[in-house]
Design an enzyme around this catalytic site. Structure first.
Site, short mmCIF file in Angstrom:
data_model
loop_
_atom_site.label_atom_id
_atom_site.label_comp_id
_atom_site.label_asym_id
_atom_site.label_seq_id
_atom_site.Cartn_x
_atom_site.Cartn_y
_atom_site.Cartn_z
N ASP A 139 20.24 4.25 -2.00
CA ASP A 139 20.66 3.58 -0.53
C ASP A 139 21.69 4.00 -0.04
O ASP A 139 22.50 4.60 -0.75
CB ASP A 139 19.86 2.24 -0.12
N ILE A 140 21.73 3.60 1.26
CA ILE A 140 23.03 4.12 2.00
C ILE A 140 24.39 3.72 1.11
O ILE A 140 25.46 4.25 1.60
CB ILE A 140 22.94 3.65 3.73
N ARG A 191 15.82 2.36 -0.47
CA ARG A 191 15.75 1.01 -0.97
C ARG A 191 15.24 0.07 0.03
O ARG A 191 15.55 -1.14 -0.13
CB ARG A 191 16.79 0.53 -1.72
N SER A 192 14.12 0.34 0.98
CA SER A 192 13.67 -0.75 1.79
C SER A 192 12.90 -1.78 1.23
O SER A 192 12.46 -1.62 0.16
CB SER A 192 12.92 -0.02 3.03
N CYS A 243 0.65 -1.32 0.00
CA CYS A 243 0.02 -0.08 -0.01
C CYS A 243 0.80 1.27 0.01
O CYS A 243 0.24 2.29 -0.69
CB CYS A 243 -1.22 -0.16 1.14
P1 NAD Z 1 14.26 1.40 6.63
O1 NAD Z 1 14.98 1.84 7.60
O2 NAD Z 1 13.73 -0.21 6.32
O3 NAD Z 1 14.73 2.11 5.17
C1 NAD Z 1 15.47 3.32 4.95
C2 NAD Z 1 16.14 3.38 3.62
O4 NAD Z 1 16.87 4.55 3.60
C3 NAD Z 1 17.45 2.05 3.40
O5 NAD Z 1 17.15 1.85 2.05
C4 NAD Z 1 18.63 3.16 3.61
O6 NAD Z 1 19.56 2.68 2.95
C5 NAD Z 1 18.00 4.44 3.32
N1 NAD Z 1 18.84 5.41 3.73
C6 NAD Z 1 18.88 5.84 5.15
N2 NAD Z 1 19.93 6.86 5.14
C7 NAD Z 1 20.26 7.20 4.11
C8 NAD Z 1 21.04 8.27 3.26
N3 NAD Z 1 21.72 9.08 4.08
N4 NAD Z 1 21.17 8.48 1.93
C9 NAD Z 1 20.47 7.48 1.08
N5 NAD Z 1 19.57 6.44 1.80
C10 NAD Z 1 19.82 6.31 2.89
O7 NAD Z 1 12.75 2.40 6.68
P2 NAD Z 1 11.18 2.28 5.85
O8 NAD Z 1 10.53 1.28 6.44
O9 NAD Z 1 11.33 2.32 4.54
O10 NAD Z 1 10.70 3.80 6.27
C11 NAD Z 1 11.25 4.80 5.88
C12 NAD Z 1 10.47 6.05 6.23
O11 NAD Z 1 9.48 6.07 5.73
C13 NAD Z 1 10.37 6.20 7.68
O12 NAD Z 1 10.14 7.19 8.24
C14 NAD Z 1 8.75 5.59 8.07
O13 NAD Z 1 7.97 5.80 9.12
C15 NAD Z 1 8.34 6.06 6.59
N6 NAD Z 1 7.10 5.24 6.06
C16 NAD Z 1 6.21 5.83 5.75
C17 NAD Z 1 4.98 5.25 5.14
C18 NAD Z 1 3.74 6.25 4.70
O14 NAD Z 1 2.78 5.66 4.15
N7 NAD Z 1 3.79 7.50 4.83
C19 NAD Z 1 4.75 3.92 5.01
C20 NAD Z 1 6.08 3.28 5.24
C21 NAD Z 1 7.21 4.04 5.78
#
Ligand code: NAD
Length: 309
Positions: free
Chosen positions: A200-201, A177-178, A142
């Site tokens: 991603d990181i 890229r989560s 979603c």
């Molecule tokens: P996660 O920690 O699983 O993934 C984070 C991603 O960001 C990884 O791919 C990581 O490598 C990358 N990253 C981190 N620091 C970075 C940098 N400095 N430069 C480049 N890439 C970087 O987190 P997630 O589950 O994907 O969630 C991410 C965010 O999105 C959170 O704040 C979460 O709350 C939010 N989220 C929002 C929704 C929505 O519907 N609005 C849904 C899911 C997640």
């Protein structure tokens, strides 16, 4: 500054109205059960929005809190309960591979989040239906689906092109890229024809269907490009870095780009980005919840179809 700020509330209105009208006209009451087994405030907030939107649209929502060690049994119980039409879990629970296991414990017929392996596999392989007769569309995760709807709303998708090719020619950078959002989103957008730089990181990968979209599904290639290289090339920049200190460097954004943030934190400097972007979407949570409910109604119908056959 000519930037237009577009809020998720406005984008989600038509979906919420459609859901409300459908549920009322058909006199149905789909039930969604959400499992909260962590202390994450972002998950609690998401649960709160889910409850509120469900109440508005006529979906019965029940939040079940439990310890993470009881969660598996609780999911199995809900899988077996014919009165529950959809199940979701607020992640992270264990924050490791056990979460992936739990995503597959949710029965595929009740998985509103589209995180079950079957849906994930079909999405990566650009398989759009569950059955050969093409009566049942696959459930799409979603948040990535919500981001697709945001991009349709702001006009990034080109309606003149056939479905499946509507992003042909668009260049998109996704910073995240989560497995839950960034990678599936990169695949979906590339399957729809975009060239995607997935950041991603550790580096950047390119997702694409080749020149002239000659490939049926996307391909991934490694690149040595950097954020400094890809941001100025991008028509759309989508970011989801879970850190309050991270900011996308505004000076690298192309003039007139579409900028979308899905992180709980503000990844764009609001003032600076408005000087560069043509459209800025600061958050998308409300669209995600609308997609969750849309998936629920779809699963409700598939379950009725299965009972009738
Ligand atoms: P996660 O920690 O699983 O993934 C984070 C991603 O960001 C990884 O791919 C990581 O490598 C990358 N990253 C981190 N620091 C970075 C940098 N400095 N430069 C480049 N890439 C970087 O987190 P997630 O589950 O994907 O969630 C991410 C965010 O999105 C959170 O704040 C979460 O709350 C939010 N989220 C929002 C929704 C929505 O519907 N609005 C849904 C899911 C997640």
């Amino acid at each position: 500054m000519s930037c237009k700020v577009v809020l998720a509330q406005g984008i989600s209105v038509s979906y919420r109205e459609e859901l409300k009208n459908t549920i009322k006209a058909r006199n149905i009451c789909p039930k969604l059960v959400g499992f909260l087994a962590n202390e994450d405030p972002a998950a609690a907030k998401y649960a709160e929005w889910t409850a509120k939107t469900c109440a508005e649209t006529g979906v019965e929502f029940e939040l079940r809190k439990c310890s993470r060690n009881d969660l598996e049994d609780k999911i199995v119980e809900a899988n077996q309960d014919a009165g529950v039409h959809g199940i979701m879990v607020y992640y992270p629970v264990f924050g490791d591979r056990q979460d992936q296991y739990l995503q597959n414990v949710v029965d595929v017929s009740k998985d509103v989040e589209g995180l079950h392996h079957k849906y994930v596999y079909n999405m990566y392989h650009n398989i759009r239906f569950l059955d050969e007769a093409k009566t049942k569309k696959c459930i799409i995760p979603c948040t990535p689906l919500g981001l697709v709807k945001v991009m349709e709303y702001v006009g990034v998708y080109n309606g003149i092109l056939p479905h499946g090719n509507r992003l042909h020619g668009r260049v998109v950078t996704i910073i995240n890229r989560s497995e839950i959002v960034g990678r599936p989103l990169a695949a979906l957008l590339a399957n729809d024809g975009a060239k995607v730089y997935s950041v991603d990181i550790n580096g950047i990968q390119e997702f694409h269907r080749g020149v002239g979209l000659q490939l049926k599904k996307h391909e991934v290639s490694e690149t040595t490009l950097t954020v400094e290289d890809v941001l100025p090339l991008s028509d759309v920049v989508i970011t989801g870095v879970p850190s309050p200190s991270y900011k996308v460097p505004s000076h690298l954004i192309r003039d007139g780009a579409v900028c979308i943030n899905f992180s709980t934190f503000k990844n764009f400097d609001g003032d600076e980005i408005k000087k560069k972007a043509s459209i800025y979407v600061p958050a998308v949570g409300k669209v995600t919840v609308a997609m969750l409910e849309r998936n629920l109604v779809r699963l409700y119908d598939y379950q009725a179809q299965d009972r009738a056959s």
